[in-house]
Design a protein around this motif. Structure first.
Motif, PDB file in Angstrom:
ATOM      1  N   CYS A 199      -4.052   2.607  10.091  1.00  0.00           N
ATOM      2  CA  CYS A 199      -2.742   2.760  10.390  1.00  0.00           C
ATOM      3  C   CYS A 199      -2.560   4.130  11.345  1.00  0.00           C
ATOM      4  O   CYS A 199      -3.254   5.000  11.023  1.00  0.00           O
ATOM      5  N   ARG A 200      -1.806   4.217  12.494  1.00  0.00           N
ATOM      6  CA  ARG A 200      -1.622   5.462  13.284  1.00  0.00           C
ATOM      7  C   ARG A 200      -0.286   5.979  13.337  1.00  0.00           C
ATOM      8  O   ARG A 200      -0.007   6.943  13.506  1.00  0.00           O
ATOM      9  N   GLY A 201       0.520   5.012  12.854  1.00  0.00           N
ATOM     10  CA  GLY A 201       2.224   5.567  12.646  1.00  0.00           C
ATOM     11  C   GLY A 201       2.203   6.855  11.707  1.00  0.00           C
ATOM     12  O   GLY A 201       2.736   7.948  11.735  1.00  0.00           O
ATOM     13  N   GLY A 202       1.692   6.528  10.505  1.00  0.00           N
ATOM     14  CA  GLY A 202       1.544   7.480   9.280  1.00  0.00           C
ATOM     15  C   GLY A 202       2.859   7.881   8.901  1.00  0.00           C
ATOM     16  O   GLY A 202       3.904   7.447   9.121  1.00  0.00           O
ATOM     17  N   CYS A 203       2.756   8.601   7.751  1.00  0.00           N
ATOM     18  CA  CYS A 203       3.861   9.349   7.190  1.00  0.00           C
ATOM     19  C   CYS A 203       3.273  10.675   6.514  1.00  0.00           C
ATOM     20  O   CYS A 203       2.044  11.004   6.370  1.00  0.00           O
ATOM     21  N   TRP A 204       4.287  11.407   5.983  1.00  0.00           N
ATOM     22  CA  TRP A 204       3.937  12.650   5.219  1.00  0.00           C
ATOM     23  C   TRP A 204       5.279  12.819   4.455  1.00  0.00           C
ATOM     24  O   TRP A 204       6.030  13.540   4.727  1.00  0.00           O
ATOM     25  N   MET A 205       4.891  12.201   3.076  1.00  0.00           N
ATOM     26  CA  MET A 205       5.965  12.277   2.145  1.00  0.00           C
ATOM     27  C   MET A 205       5.465  12.865   0.821  1.00  0.00           C
ATOM     28  O   MET A 205       4.450  12.495   0.767  1.00  0.00           O
ATOM     29  N   THR A 207       0.817  -1.271   0.173  1.00  0.00           N
ATOM     30  CA  THR A 207       0.021  -0.068   0.038  1.00  0.00           C
ATOM     31  C   THR A 207       0.723   1.227   0.014  1.00  0.00           C
ATOM     32  O   THR A 207       0.584   2.199  -0.830  1.00  0.00           O
ATOM     33  N   CYS A 208       2.244   1.238   0.698  1.00  0.00           N
ATOM     34  CA  CYS A 208       2.934   2.343   0.546  1.00  0.00           C
ATOM     35  C   CYS A 208       4.459   1.998   1.160  1.00  0.00           C
ATOM     36  O   CYS A 208       4.677   0.728   1.291  1.00  0.00           O
ATOM     37  N   ASN A 209       5.279   2.749   1.276  1.00  0.00           N
ATOM     38  CA  ASN A 209       6.603   2.526   1.572  1.00  0.00           C
ATOM     39  C   ASN A 209       7.029   2.477   3.017  1.00  0.00           C
ATOM     40  O   ASN A 209       7.998   2.405   3.504  1.00  0.00           O
ATOM     41  N   VAL A 210       5.874   2.743   4.024  1.00  0.00           N
ATOM     42  CA  VAL A 210       6.166   2.780   5.169  1.00  0.00           C
ATOM     43  C   VAL A 210       5.724   1.664   6.083  1.00  0.00           C
ATOM     44  O   VAL A 210       6.263   1.097   6.840  1.00  0.00           O
ATOM     45  N   GLU A 211       4.517   1.108   5.913  1.00  0.00           N
ATOM     46  CA  GLU A 211       3.819  -0.023   6.434  1.00  0.00           C
ATOM     47  C   GLU A 211       3.908  -1.020   5.674  1.00  0.00           C
ATOM     48  O   GLU A 211       3.556  -0.937   4.234  1.00  0.00           O
ATOM     49  N   ALA A 212       4.055  -2.292   5.964  1.00  0.00           N
ATOM     50  CA  ALA A 212       4.439  -3.541   5.097  1.00  0.00           C
ATOM     51  C   ALA A 212       3.147  -4.198   4.839  1.00  0.00           C
ATOM     52  O   ALA A 212       2.832  -5.316   5.150  1.00  0.00           O
ATOM     53  N   PHE A 213       2.257  -3.635   4.222  1.00  0.00           N
ATOM     54  CA  PHE A 213       0.705  -4.108   3.915  1.00  0.00           C
ATOM     55  C   PHE A 213       0.958  -4.651   2.619  1.00  0.00           C
ATOM     56  O   PHE A 213       0.615  -3.751   1.737  1.00  0.00           O
ATOM     57  N   ARG A 214       1.044  -5.655   2.364  1.00  0.00           N
ATOM     58  CA  ARG A 214       1.264  -6.424   0.938  1.00  0.00           C
ATOM     59  C   ARG A 214       0.164  -6.569   0.386  1.00  0.00           C
ATOM     60  O   ARG A 214      -0.718  -7.128   0.778  1.00  0.00           O
ATOM     61  N   MET A 215       0.197  -6.352  -1.234  1.00  0.00           N
ATOM     62  CA  MET A 215      -1.065  -6.559  -1.964  1.00  0.00           C
ATOM     63  C   MET A 215      -1.002  -7.919  -3.165  1.00  0.00           C
ATOM     64  O   MET A 215      -2.135  -8.180  -3.319  1.00  0.00           O
ATOM     65  N   GLY A 216       0.194  -7.951  -3.018  1.00  0.00           N
ATOM     66  CA  GLY A 216       0.462  -9.045  -4.301  1.00  0.00           C
ATOM     67  C   GLY A 216       1.850  -8.853  -4.695  1.00  0.00           C
ATOM     68  O   GLY A 216       2.721  -8.207  -4.190  1.00  0.00           O
ATOM     69  N   ASN A 217       2.166  -9.682  -6.004  1.00  0.00           N
ATOM     70  CA  ASN A 217       3.417  -9.552  -6.603  1.00  0.00           C
ATOM     71  C   ASN A 217       3.298  -9.422  -8.126  1.00  0.00           C
ATOM     72  O   ASN A 217       2.692 -10.414  -8.751  1.00  0.00           O
ATOM     73  N   LEU A 218       3.794  -8.556  -8.812  1.00  0.00           N
ATOM     74  CA  LEU A 218       3.796  -8.368 -10.087  1.00  0.00           C
ATOM     75  C   LEU A 218       4.336  -9.311 -11.039  1.00  0.00           C
ATOM     76  O   LEU A 218       4.310  -9.439 -12.234  1.00  0.00           O
ATOM     77  N   SER A 219       5.308 -10.065 -10.486  1.00  0.00           N
ATOM     78  CA  SER A 219       5.932 -11.085 -11.234  1.00  0.00           C
ATOM     79  C   SER A 219       5.188 -12.394 -11.112  1.00  0.00           C
ATOM     80  O   SER A 219       5.556 -13.188 -12.070  1.00  0.00           O
ATOM     81  N   ARG A 220       4.206 -12.585 -10.565  1.00  0.00           N
ATOM     82  CA  ARG A 220       3.353 -13.935 -10.536  1.00  0.00           C
ATOM     83  C   ARG A 220       1.779 -13.386 -10.915  1.00  0.00           C
ATOM     84  O   ARG A 220       1.001 -14.395 -11.032  1.00  0.00           O
ATOM     85  N   GLN A 221       1.410 -12.090 -10.752  1.00  0.00           N
ATOM     86  CA  GLN A 221       0.037 -11.771 -11.131  1.00  0.00           C
ATOM     87  C   GLN A 221       0.109 -10.649 -11.943  1.00  0.00           C
ATOM     88  O   GLN A 221       1.103  -9.957 -12.062  1.00  0.00           O
ATOM     89  N   SER A 222      -1.064 -10.324 -12.778  1.00  0.00           N
ATOM     90  CA  SER A 222      -1.256  -9.147 -13.604  1.00  0.00           C
ATOM     91  C   SER A 222      -1.451  -8.070 -12.382  1.00  0.00           C
ATOM     92  O   SER A 222      -1.981  -8.305 -11.240  1.00  0.00           O
ATOM     93  N   PHE A 223      -1.428  -6.756 -13.051  1.00  0.00           N
ATOM     94  CA  PHE A 223      -1.909  -5.852 -11.944  1.00  0.00           C
ATOM     95  C   PHE A 223      -2.947  -5.812 -11.418  1.00  0.00           C
ATOM     96  O   PHE A 223      -3.531  -5.559 -10.422  1.00  0.00           O
ATOM     97  N   ASP A 224      -4.050  -6.119 -12.507  1.00  0.00           N
ATOM     98  CA  ASP A 224      -5.552  -6.294 -12.044  1.00  0.00           C
ATOM     99  C   ASP A 224      -5.953  -7.301 -11.171  1.00  0.00           C
ATOM    100  O   ASP A 224      -6.612  -7.021 -10.053  1.00  0.00           O
ATOM    101  N   GLN A 225      -5.188  -8.369 -11.280  1.00  0.00           N
ATOM    102  CA  GLN A 225      -5.514  -9.500 -10.270  1.00  0.00           C
ATOM    103  C   GLN A 225      -5.002  -8.951  -8.977  1.00  0.00           C
ATOM    104  O   GLN A 225      -5.575  -9.193  -7.903  1.00  0.00           O
TER     105      GLN A 225
END
Length: 327
Positions: free
Chosen positions: A287-293, A252-270
């Motif tokens: 998320c409560r830690g948050g970021c502002w970049m 979802t972002c580069n701060v929290e490790a909330f993984r959505m899938g992998n582009l080498s094994r799935q299409s982006f739509d999948q």
């Protein structure tokens, strides 16, 4: 809704030893081949190619060409530490044949002594300046100095801002963030950067450019975030934007490790429509830690443009609010 923005870490290899980032000390990661990037969604409007040090990839121009083949309306910025001047200028020449307006952000964190110490490389400042000069001499104009504020160098922010004006390049800034899956460092404790950042905010507000007004609002939000008061606008992680690792893991972002899938094994739509992505978005919403970049705030700024414009107009007249007050 499909995403509008992406941060693509094309490698975790790095030739710097930065004090505020541990990517250089992370385990080697598999790296997607250039053709995999052609599977990105056409909806993207802003793409940041980053690392590690992205110019360590010999095939970076091919990666960029694949991104552009998929995302023809996207604007690309490449983030670099500027240590490899000749390689960078040569690669940007090749990339500009595909995207003439491609942007390059070169990290500069203060005068030579401080920059070199923070980047862990003797002579890093002079090499970064040589890269800026080399790109300018090659005719490139979409350039910026990228300053990362830490406790050690926050008092140098004004100097780097003035240097950007002197060089006639843009100025962008961030405060140190933490992330287990990307930066590999813990987030710093709350601290104050208001006194250091306020002059740059005032400088941006004196401009007649709405883009620079938005940057002033963003920088005011950096002060609020660094002080431990959270981000000033709602987060749209995993909806408006995403982060992708060199091996193709989509988060979802580069701060929290909330993984959505992998582009080498799935299409982006999948990936985007998967149960894993839905669960990741739910985690991001809590998320409560948050970021502002910039990479996680740009779409929020666009969605809240009337609020940003009103803030800019008011504070052009009355000045910048004190730290802790909502922007």
């Amino acid at each position: 809704m499909m995403p509008l923005e992406a941060v693509l870490a094309v490698t975790y290899r790095c030739n710097a030893r930065c004090a505020m980032c541990g990517i250089w000390n992370s385990k080697p990661a598999a790296e997607l081949p250039p053709e995999a990037y052609a599977r990105l969604p056409s909806s993207l409007r802003d793409v940041n190619l980053t690392g590690g040090e992205p110019f360590l990839r010999d095939d970076l121009p091919e990666i960029h060409a694949a991104v552009r083949s998929a995302c023809r309306r996207a604007r690309t910025i490449v983030s670099t530490n500027g240590l490899l001047t000749d390689r960078i200028v040569g690669a940007v020449r090749a990339m500009a044949s595909v995207e003439p307006g491609i942007g390059v952000a070169v990290s500069v964190d203060g005068p030579a002594e401080i920059h070199d110490r923070l980047r862990g490389v003797p002579g890093a400042y002079e090499r970064a300046m040589a890269t800026i000069r080399g790109l300018q001499q090659a005719g490139f104009r979409n350039l910026r100095l990228a300053f990362t504020a830490t406790r050690e160098n926050a008092n140098c922010l004004g100097q780097v801002y003035a240097l950007a004006r002197e060089l006639r390049v843009e100025f962008t800034c961030a405060v140190q963030h933490g992330s287990e899956h990307y930066f590999h460092v813990r987030p710093p404790e709350a601290w104050s950067v208001q006194a250091e950042i306020a002059p740059a905010i005032r400088g941006e507000l004196r401009s007649l450019s709405p883009k620079r007004w938005a940057r002033a609002y963003f920088m005011n939000g950096l002060s609020r975030f660094a002080a431990g008061r959270g981000r000033p606008l709602p987060c749209r992680a995993g909806r408006d934007f995403f982060f992708m690792s060199p091996s193709g893991d989509v988060f979802t972002c580069n701060v929290e490790a909330f993984r959505m899938g992998n582009l080498s094994r799935q299409s982006f739509d999948q990936i985007w429509n998967s149960l894993e992505a839905s669960n990741a978005r739910a985690c991001a919403d809590m998320c409560r830690g948050g970021c502002w970049m910039v990479c996680t705030a740009r779409t929020a700024l666009r969605r809240a443009w009337p609020r940003v414009l009103l803030w800019a107009l008011v504070h052009s007249v009355v000045g910048v609010r004190n730290e802790g007050e909502p922007p």
